[in-house]
Design a protein around this motif. Structure first.
Motif, short mmCIF file in Angstrom:
data_model
loop_
_atom_site.label_atom_id
_atom_site.label_comp_id
_atom_site.label_asym_id
_atom_site.label_seq_id
_atom_site.Cartn_x
_atom_site.Cartn_y
_atom_site.Cartn_z
N VAL B 485 50.00 40.91 44.97
CA VAL B 485 48.87 40.66 43.54
C VAL B 485 47.92 39.83 43.76
CG1 VAL B 485 49.59 39.62 40.96
CG2 VAL B 485 51.27 40.02 42.81
N GLU B 486 47.07 40.79 42.58
CA GLU B 486 45.71 39.67 42.46
C GLU B 486 45.04 39.43 41.59
OE1 GLU B 486 43.42 41.84 41.40
OE2 GLU B 486 43.63 43.99 41.72
N GLY B 487 44.16 38.86 41.23
CA GLY B 487 43.54 38.43 39.47
C GLY B 487 42.29 39.00 39.29
N SER B 488 41.83 40.49 39.48
CA SER B 488 41.52 40.56 39.09
C SER B 488 41.39 41.65 38.06
CB SER B 488 39.85 41.26 40.38
OG SER B 488 39.43 40.15 40.65
N THR B 489 40.96 42.05 36.95
CA THR B 489 41.71 42.87 35.91
C THR B 489 40.87 43.71 35.78
OG1 THR B 489 39.62 41.79 34.19
CG2 THR B 489 41.98 41.05 34.34
N ASP B 490 41.38 45.19 35.79
CA ASP B 490 40.72 46.07 36.21
C ASP B 490 40.07 47.22 35.25
OD1 ASP B 490 42.23 48.57 37.88
OD2 ASP B 490 40.31 49.08 37.47
N ILE B 491 39.04 47.18 34.88
CA ILE B 491 38.16 47.91 34.04
C ILE B 491 38.11 49.70 35.18
CG2 ILE B 491 36.73 48.02 32.75
CD1 ILE B 491 36.04 45.12 33.26
N GLY B 492 37.69 49.20 36.78
CA GLY B 492 37.37 50.93 36.75
C GLY B 492 38.38 51.22 37.73
N GLY B 493 39.40 51.01 37.93
CA GLY B 493 40.17 50.90 39.61
C GLY B 493 39.62 50.08 40.65
N THR B 494 38.72 48.81 40.39
CA THR B 494 38.94 47.49 41.36
C THR B 494 40.64 47.50 41.98
OG1 THR B 494 39.11 46.19 39.89
CG2 THR B 494 37.36 46.73 40.99
N ARG B 495 41.78 48.26 41.26
CA ARG B 495 43.07 47.50 42.16
C ARG B 495 43.37 48.62 42.98
NH1 ARG B 495 47.02 48.21 36.90
NH2 ARG B 495 45.05 48.88 36.14
N THR B 496 42.66 49.39 43.12
CA THR B 496 42.57 50.69 43.96
C THR B 496 41.91 50.07 45.55
OG1 THR B 496 43.58 52.26 43.07
CG2 THR B 496 42.96 52.71 45.05
N SER B 497 40.41 49.62 44.69
CA SER B 497 39.80 49.56 46.17
C SER B 497 40.01 48.55 46.80
CB SER B 497 38.28 49.15 46.02
OG SER B 497 37.52 48.59 44.49
N ILE B 498 40.79 47.42 46.32
CA ILE B 498 41.19 46.28 46.76
C ILE B 498 42.54 46.12 47.95
CG2 ILE B 498 42.23 43.90 46.26
CD1 ILE B 498 40.34 43.84 44.08
N ALA B 499 43.69 46.68 46.97
CA ALA B 499 44.16 47.50 47.96
C ALA B 499 44.04 48.80 49.44
CB ALA B 499 45.35 48.53 47.34
N MET B 500 43.22 48.83 48.55
CA MET B 500 42.20 49.81 50.12
C MET B 500 41.87 49.07 51.29
SD MET B 500 40.22 52.99 48.48
CE MET B 500 39.93 53.73 49.89
N GLN B 501 41.07 48.00 51.11
CA GLN B 501 41.07 46.68 51.55
C GLN B 501 41.50 46.21 52.49
OE1 GLN B 501 36.92 45.09 50.58
NE2 GLN B 501 36.98 45.75 48.65
N LEU B 502 42.82 45.95 51.99
CA LEU B 502 44.04 45.44 52.50
C LEU B 502 44.82 46.33 53.12
CD1 LEU B 502 46.68 42.31 53.03
CD2 LEU B 502 47.46 44.04 50.78
N ALA B 503 45.40 47.80 53.06
CA ALA B 503 45.35 48.72 53.81
C ALA B 503 44.57 48.51 55.61
CB ALA B 503 45.37 49.69 52.96
N GLU B 504 43.67 49.51 54.99
CA GLU B 504 42.45 49.13 56.24
C GLU B 504 42.32 47.63 56.91
OE1 GLU B 504 39.55 51.20 56.88
OE2 GLU B 504 39.64 50.65 58.69
#
Lengths: 161, 758, 87
Positions: B485-504
């Protein structure tokens, strides 16, 4: 407020009936009465294409169609693209090609692209740009959208074989 | 030397970053299921409509709502009188400086005066939107029309109509003594410009003008507000920042922040224009009055007429160089309008104008000027595009006059690590030189361009990245999937790029992280999505969350293997000790099976400073001399992303910003008539690019790692809009010999310039 | 000792001096030291007990959100710049 009109129509290949005021647009009825909120209101005067639906086989801005005109017509919306839980190739290609960012114009583009490819299964890049010129996107710069439609055209053609 | 945390891990290969997984919210977005604010429907919901000023400047003499409230089905009417008293209150809302609450409230519902056509005056809630419109039409407002002004230089004149009688020019804490429309005077000076210009063999000075342009997001502003029976206010909003929205609403209504819950819906574009609130406080007031949820949605003309465009501007830029092309001095005078209330974007404009170059002597003066337009808001890199339009054309002129290739000229003077900016600080490691080299070796730059009326232009662009706070939390499920759960509203796909950083960080796959954007009750404070901060700062929070989760997983493994946590090795998501090993998934399964403490983690960060993002654009254009129409034949955007987490999204930002910039260059403008009313408030006449207007936008991602992020990530969202108008103008100059110094370079304007030349 | 770059609009208070070396291990201490030497400069930089809301501090080329509380090292460079936002 006028007495409501009873309309019988077909939406995504299913028979549908609704009551509406004569002044309501098809867009408004789809969204507020039928709860199909995929079509979006971007401008309400036919200049952005976010409300695109296929009406009697032709892509239209549903904000410019009165709901009462749907009597006896067929309406196809973005909600009708996927088939029993399987995404349509156009939807798949948009996702795989990252052809959306905020996604609000996406339903309109998907429906318009489907109408384009139904009519012209082997479009050139110019055909695609011309065919989608009624749909505004502010996020993507259109590059990945055009490429996704090209990919979808190829996939649909190979499926047809 | 900088003493920011040097966090860069220096990895040369990644398991997840750099790949292109399908976004986690993709299926909903392509099937029409994703919920945007206007899609929200609640039981007993009322629909609102705003009454707006037909005049650009007027005193409100009276508001008579008596006819409107009589209509059956009309539930409530509100005006500025329904706001609490906010006189002289100002709050710091975060980036962009202090906000005067009275001004903010008056922008939502006018107090005493209307300051632009479209300024809200009253609002009504009714059973449906048509009824609300009928009721709105019955609200009678009496105005005393005042003279108005919409061009920034006119607004600065001594005899200009004044918008706020009590405004005095602020010059870093010193107040002027005369009433004025000039809210702010900024000054920056480095070195000695008189000497600097003396050392120059050539000096070029030009004046430029730009018109107001709008961010143009396809989704109009929309909100649903519910003032609940337990006195809690719940708001569904189209916003770039749920916490920023909450703070503004709470301040305007003078309620504690926790009394207000903001649910950020999917957002249909923002670009800086969905940071300030317009509808939310009004919908809240209506809801409190009528005891129902109230939905308020803007029509497109309301978006144009009453939400923030970017400043119209006047710029004078002067640069001097030696005959071998070294810049010696620069001077800039910038006047940006801010619309109806002070607090425009002149500061970043000033701080960007020369920021691409080594400039030993410089002076910049900037002015924030009120006029009768909607209050300006950020539009991607606020203020930088106007500044680059000016500076990059003067650079081009110098290069041409000296017979130096424009790319080589920029390389000779490019800012790099250690360059002292003219506003003071020194650059850390940055990638402008790398971008210029990438441009030089690009297919585009190396391909010949031939044909009549064709030309190639190049320009550089700079923007800051901000840091500020982000929070996130996550838990490990029994099947090894991590919910984030993250707090950045997603305008362009950031929920995925943030998830990718956690996954990495955890050594698992992107598909094994399920991100969601939390509302203000369910996630820690997170600053808005903007300022090119999201992939950087919320990504940093995700990285720290990953470290927290990993440490807990180590402890659980230690419990299972009856050893100390330090004895458990972790590598690429595999936990091992003494020949035994468990993958992340297997370990998660065991934790669940054995009933060990659930693994729940959290992180919050507020990184300081952050970094900078440079870009270089190249455009080939063809001009039709009979019509003045410009066709963009080919366009390449080059940008330093530090590390492209999801390359498709970085490309997408570059392409989207480039096309917005092309629209800004060639067509878009607020067209005001003699009564200072906007006459083109629709997508028909406010002409944004369609897909038929632009070619494919080629992209080249350069990666010069950002030292203050573990994966080297730089923010990328804003820089792409900075260079395009200058790039196009430079290309037009090459094609025609005409230098266009006014935006937009629309067909009539270019045709006129071409006619005058021949 | 830290070096403070005096913002251009305040150089009339410092008689044109653009860089000033003062003692201080926090921004607050540095501002107080500046005020000692150039009376009147503090009201231009601060409002009440905080940094003026329109300003932010850059210490060693990194913008900080900590305002007057931020730490300053003996070899630090301090700049006062307008707050900027993004979009």
């Amino acid at each position: 407020m006028s007495k409501k009109v009873h309309v019988t129509t077909s939406v995504n290949h299913e028979p549908v009936e609704f009551l509406c005021e004569p002044r309501q647009s098809l867009l408004e009825v789809l969204r507020d009465t039928l709860r199909l909120t995929g079509a979006k209101e971007g401008c309400n005067n036919g200049n952005c294409g976010a409300c695109t639906v296929i009406f009697n086989g032709v892509p239209v801005n549903s904000c410019l169609v009165l709901a009462v005109e749907a009597e006896g017509a067929t309406v196809e919306t973005v909600e009708g693209l996927a088939d029993h839980g399987h995404l349509h190739p156009i939807q798949k290609c948009f996702l795989e090609g990252a052809a959306l960012q905020c996604g609000v114009c996406t339903p309109g583009f998907l429906v318009a692209a489907k109408a384009l490819l139904d009519h012209n299964p082997d479009p050139t890049e110019h055909d695609i740009r011309f065919g989608l010129a009624n749909n505004l996107c502010r996020c993507t710069g259109y590059d990945k959208i055009v490429k996704a439609v090209q990919a979808a055209a190829r996939e649909l053609q190979s499926l047809a074989k | 030397m900088s003493h920011t945390d040097e966090l860069y891990l220096g990895k040369t290969s990644y398991q997840v970053l750099g790949k292109r997984p399908v976004r986690h919210d993709g299926a909903d977005k392509v099937t029409g299921k994703a919920v945007y604010a206007a899609d929200v429907q609640l039981p007993n919901m009322a629909h609102g409509k705003i009454v707006r000023s037909p005049h650009a400047h007027a005193r409100i003499k009276s508001i008579d709502v008596s006819e409107a409230v009589k209509i059956p089905g009309v539930f409530a009417v509100v005006t500025a009188a329904d706001f609490p008293n906010l006189e002289r209150r100002s709050e710091v809302m975060g980036e962009g400086g202090p906000v005067n609450l009275a001004h903010m409230a008056a922008n939502c519902l006018a107090m005493g005066k209307v300051l632009y056509k479209g300024h809200p005056v009253a609002a009504v809630a009714a059973a449906n939107v048509h009824l609300a419109e009928e009721a709105a039409a019955k609200i009678k407002v009496e105005y005393e029309v005042l003279p108005s002004v919409t061009w920034v230089l006119d607004a600065m004149k001594d005899d200009a109509p004044l918008l706020h009688e009590d405004l005095r020019t602020d010059s870093m804490g010193k107040k002027g003594d005369r009433p004025t429309n000039v809210a702010l005077h900024l000054q920056f000076e480095k070195g000695n410009i008189a000497e600097g210009f003396q050392q120059a063999d050539i000096v070029v000075e030009r004046e430029f003008r730009t018109a107001s342009v709008h961010q143009g997001y396809i989704e109009p502003h929309a909100t649903v507000a519910l003032w609940n029976e337990d006195n809690r206010l719940k708001i569904w909003a189209s916003t770039q920042g749920a916490f920023n929205c909450r703070q503004q609403v709470a301040q305007l209504l003078q309620i504690p922040v926790s009394q207000c819950l903001v649910v950020p819906c999917e957002i249909g574009g923002g670009f800086g224009g969905k940071i300030a609130v317009y509808l939310e406080p009004v919908a809240a007031l209506l809801s409190r009055k009528c005891g129902r949820p109230v939905k308020l949605v803007m029509q497109r003309n309301e978006v144009f007429e009453a939400t923030g465009p970017t400043p119209g501007s006047f710029l004078r830029v002067k640069l001097g160089a030696t005959k071998d092309g070294k810049l010696t001095a620069g001077e800039a005078w910038l006047a940006y309008d801010c619309g109806a209330f002070p607090g425009g974007v002149i500061a970043p404009g000033c701080m960007c104008v020369f920021s691409c170059y080594e400039l030993p002597n410089a002076r910049v003066d900037g002015f924030d000027v009120l006029d009768n337009k909607p209050k300006t808001q950020a539009y991607r890199a606020p203020g930088a595009t106007q500044a680059a339009f000016a500076c990059e054309q003067v650079i081009d002129e110098l290069a041409e006059a000296l017979g130096i290739d424009p790319l080589e000229f920029r390389l000779k003077n490019a800012a790099s690590e250690g360059t002292r900016r003219f506003d003071g600080p020194v650059y850390p490691r940055v990638g402008l030189v790398e971008c210029l080299h990438a441009a030089k070796h690009s297919y585009h730059w190396k391909s010949p361009l031939s044909g009549a009326n064709r030309g190639r232009g190049i320009a550089a662009g700079f923007w800051f990245n901000i840091g500020l706070a982000s929070s996130c939390s996550g838990s490990v499920n029994g099947d090894g999937v991590v919910t984030l759960v993250e707090g950045s509203t997603d305008i362009g796909g950031t929920r995925t790029s943030i998830a990718m950083q956690l996954a990495e960080t955890l050594g698992i796959g992107a598909a094994d992280v399920l991100p969601q954007v939390g509302d203000t009750d369910s996630v820690g404070f997170t600053f808005l999505t903007g300022g090119s901060r999201t992939t950087f700062a919320t990504g940093l929070a995700a990285y720290k969350l990953g470290l927290d989760l990993q440490a807990q997983m180590q402890e659980r493994a230690a419990t299972i293997w009856e050893c100390e946590p330090a004895a458990v090795e972790v590598k690429y998501g595999v936990y091992s000790r003494n020949g035994q090993s468990l993958t992340f998934k297997e370990l998660a399964g065991k934790i669940s099976e054995l009933g060990l403490d659930p693994v729940v983690g959290r992180a919050s960060v507020s990184p300081e400073g952050s970094t900078n993002a440079f870009g270089v654009h190249i455009a080939d254009v063809e001009v039709d001399p009979e019509t003045g129409k410009v066709t963009v034949l080919r366009y390449t955007a080059i940008q330093d992303a530090g590390k492209a987490v999801h390359p498709s999204y970085v490309e997408g930002q570059m392409q989207g910003g480039a096309v917005q910039g092309i629209g800004w260059a060639l067509n878009e403008e607020y067209f005001f008539d003699r009564k200072d009313q906007m006459r083109n408030a629709s997508f028909l006449d406010y002409r944004m690019p369609t897909c038929l207007d632009v070619p494919m936008i080629e992209t080249i991602i350069v990666e010069v790692p950002n030292p203050s992020h573990p994966f080297g990530v730089r923010g990328v969202g804003e820089t792409p809009i900075v260079a395009p108008p200058a790039t196009i103008a430079n290309a037009i100059h090459k094609a025609t010999g005409v230098r266009m110094t006014v935006l937009p370079i629309s067909p009539p304007a270019l045709w006129k310039a071409l006619s005058e030349k021949s | 000792m830290p070096v403070v770059f005096i913002p251009t609009p305040l150089r009339d208070i410092t008689a044109g001096t653009a860089e000033v070396t003062v003692e201080g291990n926090t921004v607050r201490a540095v501002v107080d030291a500046l005020e000692q030497r150039y009376p009147g400069i503090k009201t231009r930089l601060c409002r009440g007990d905080s940094l003026s809301p329109g300003l932010q501090v850059s210490i060693d080329h990194v913008m900080t959100t900590r305002g007057l509380r931020a730490t300053v090292r003996p070899d630090s460079e301090v700049h006062f710049l307008p707050v900027i936002g993004g979009g």
